[in-house]
Every structure is written in structure tokens, then in C-alpha cells.
Scaffold this active site. Structure first.
Site, PDB file in Angstrom:
ATOM      1  CG  ASP A  30      -2.027   0.989   1.157  1.00  0.00           C
ATOM      2  OD1 ASP A  30      -2.313   1.488   0.050  1.00  0.00           O
ATOM      3  OD2 ASP A  30      -2.627   1.298   2.203  1.00  0.00           O
ATOM      4  CG  HIS A  47       0.634   1.938  -9.443  1.00  0.00           C
ATOM      5  ND1 HIS A  47       0.255   1.413  -8.226  1.00  0.00           N
ATOM      6  CD2 HIS A  47      -0.400   2.736  -9.849  1.00  0.00           C
ATOM      7  CE1 HIS A  47      -0.950   1.868  -7.903  1.00  0.00           C
ATOM      8  NE2 HIS A  47      -1.369   2.668  -8.869  1.00  0.00           N
ATOM      9  CG  LEU A 141       9.767 -17.371  -3.097  1.00  0.00           C
ATOM     10  CD1 LEU A 141       9.383 -17.361  -1.618  1.00  0.00           C
ATOM     11  CD2 LEU A 141      10.391 -16.039  -3.491  1.00  0.00           C
TER      12      LEU A 141
END
Length: 261
Positions: A30, A47, A141
Site C-alpha cells: 500500500d 506503481h 520460493l
């Protein structure tokens, strides 16, 4: 708890590697818009810089041995944003996956996606499915990205599918328990998050992994996502390591090794 912010990245790394690492970390990314606004830049600039943070955190997670990293990239509510921003976000996602697919394959990173993927643009779905298919055998991962995701909708959809299977006779209502219910969630087969991080100073989980976060440790930081890099991640993990996770037990039971998991 001691404040470790004065330590260097290398010092923090040594500290956390000596402790109990979370197996699964979830992050609500956020603050991209506010980061851009503070610099009088268009929101998309936030972004774009936020994608650099994504790379940093994925790289660190793999290097230190985190098994699952779930990133909240696009919520169901995010569809309400201006269409120009939504299109730009989908474009960034496609660009990232195309650019990083080779690295993910080489580094043993398995890509997954949860949420209502079918609601994404067709081209975006194609890029996502390609990344899923080409990294499916990787195991160092698991990079689990939440897209058009909502925790309440996930639970409702799970209930619908359970009812269908009961009607078909595939399962019995008498056998329904937490373990079976979890098999119907988007995160089926994955451990619940040990640590959930939210950046930007907001202190809520915004409909993210509601079922899965029942015993998750939360970490909230004022740092905006584009500024959340390796050191911030290490500080979050170190904070987690200083907590005592009892899962309903007393400290005395924990000391005696009675783990009710």
C-alpha cells in the site's frame, strides 16, 4: 522491543538468520499513490517504482529461505479505480511477468495467482497462465500473487463448492472440518501466513486472507510501498522473531514443548 533501525542491512541479516524464520509472509503493498502524490507525479509513477520494491522483496525472500510470499497486488475493490489506472496496472503486471519469467525459472521461483483471475483482461490471463505453467516445477520460493482477490468472496466460493460436492455425494457434511474447508480455498496446499505486513501506515487487512490469518502476526509500518526495500523487510522479520507465538497455550506449556498446532 529494541529498535534496530540504526543497524545496517548486513547486520540485520545476520540477526534474522540466527532466529526462527517465518515460512509464509503475506504483504499488503500500500502507498504507491501517496508516494507519487508527495512528489507531484502521476499515480502510475508510484506503481512503477513499487515494482522495484517487488523485485527487492522477492529476491530477499528467496535468498534467506522464505518458502511462500503472498503479495496483495489487486483487490476486488480496486476495479472501482479509474479505468486508465486499472489498464496501467494490468500493463505493468504483464510487463513484469514477461521480463521476470526467465529469472523466476533460473532462481527456482514458482509463480501462482489467487483470486478471480477470470475477470482480468484476456491478455493478462494469458501472461499469468504462461508464468504459472513455466514455473510449476520450481520449489525454492512460491510467489503467490492475489489479483482481483477478496477474502469474503473466497470463503463464499469455497462454501458453494463444498455444497455442490455434498450434493454430488463426493463428500459428507459430517466430515466437514477446518482441514477439509481449507482444501476449497485458493491457498489450498499452502501454509497459513506467519507474518502479514502492511505498508503506508494503514492498520487494517482490507479483506485479505481472512480465514488464513487467524493466527498470523501483523506488522504495520508507515513506510510507503515504493520505499519498502530489503532493510524494511528485515526489520519486519526481526520484529516477528521477537514475538512469542502461543496459539492459545500458556507460556509454561510452550516451555514444556506442548505445541497445539
Amino acid at each position: 522491543m529494541r529498535d534496530y533501525k540504526d543497524l545496517k542491512e548486513e547486520e540485520l541479516l545476520k540477526l534474522i538468520l540466527g532466529g526462527n524464520l517465518p515460512e509464509h509472509i503475506a504483504i499488503i503493498m500500500d502507498g504507491n499513490g501517496r508516494w507519487a502524490k508527495q512528489r507531484r507525479l502521476p499515480r502510475i509513477s508510484g506503481h512503477k517504482v513499487g515494482m522495484d520494491s517487488v523485485r527487492d522483496i522477492i529476491t530477499l525472500s528467496r535468498e534467506i529461505g522464505i518458502k511462500v510470499l503472498t503479495l496483495y497486488a489487486f483487490s476486488q475493490e480496486n476495479w472501482k479505480r479509474p479505468q486508465s489506472e486499472v489498464r496501467a496496472l494490468m500493463g505493468l503486471l504483464q510487463e513484469y511477468l514477461k521480463k521476470e519469467i526467465k529469472t523466476m525459472i533460473e532462481k527456482g521461483i514458482q509463480f501462482r495467482a489467487i483470486g478471480e483471475i477470470e475477470k482480468l483482461p484476456v491478455k493478462t490471463q494469458e501472461v499469468i497462465n504462461n508464468a504459472i505453467e513455466n514455473t510449476s516445477k520450481n520449489g525454492d520460493l512460491i510467489l503467490n500473487v492475489a489479483l482481483s482477490y477478496g477474502g469474503r468472496s473466497e470463503i463464499i466460493e469455497a462454501i458453494k463448492n463444498i455444497l455442490r460436492d455434498i450434493e454430488k455425494g463426493d463428500i459428507s457434511a459430517d466430515n466437514l472440518n477446518e482441514s477439509l474447508f481449507e482444501d476449497y480455498l485458493d491457498t489450498s496446499g499452502l501454509p497459513d501466513p506467519d507474518l502479514l505486513i502492511r505498508t503506508s501506515g494503514e492498520k487494517r487487512i482490507s479483506n485479505f486472507l481472512l480465514w488464513q490469518s487467524a493466527y498470523t502476526e501483523f506488522y504495520f509500518t508507515d513506510t510507503l510501498w515504493p520505499d519498502f526495500r530489503k532493510k524494511e523487510m528485515l526489520l519486519a522479520i526481526l520484529n516477528y522473531q521477537q514475538r512469542e507465538r502461543r496459539f492459545g497455550l500458556t507460556r509454561e506449556q510452550i516451555k514444556r514443548g506442548l505445541y497445539a498446532l
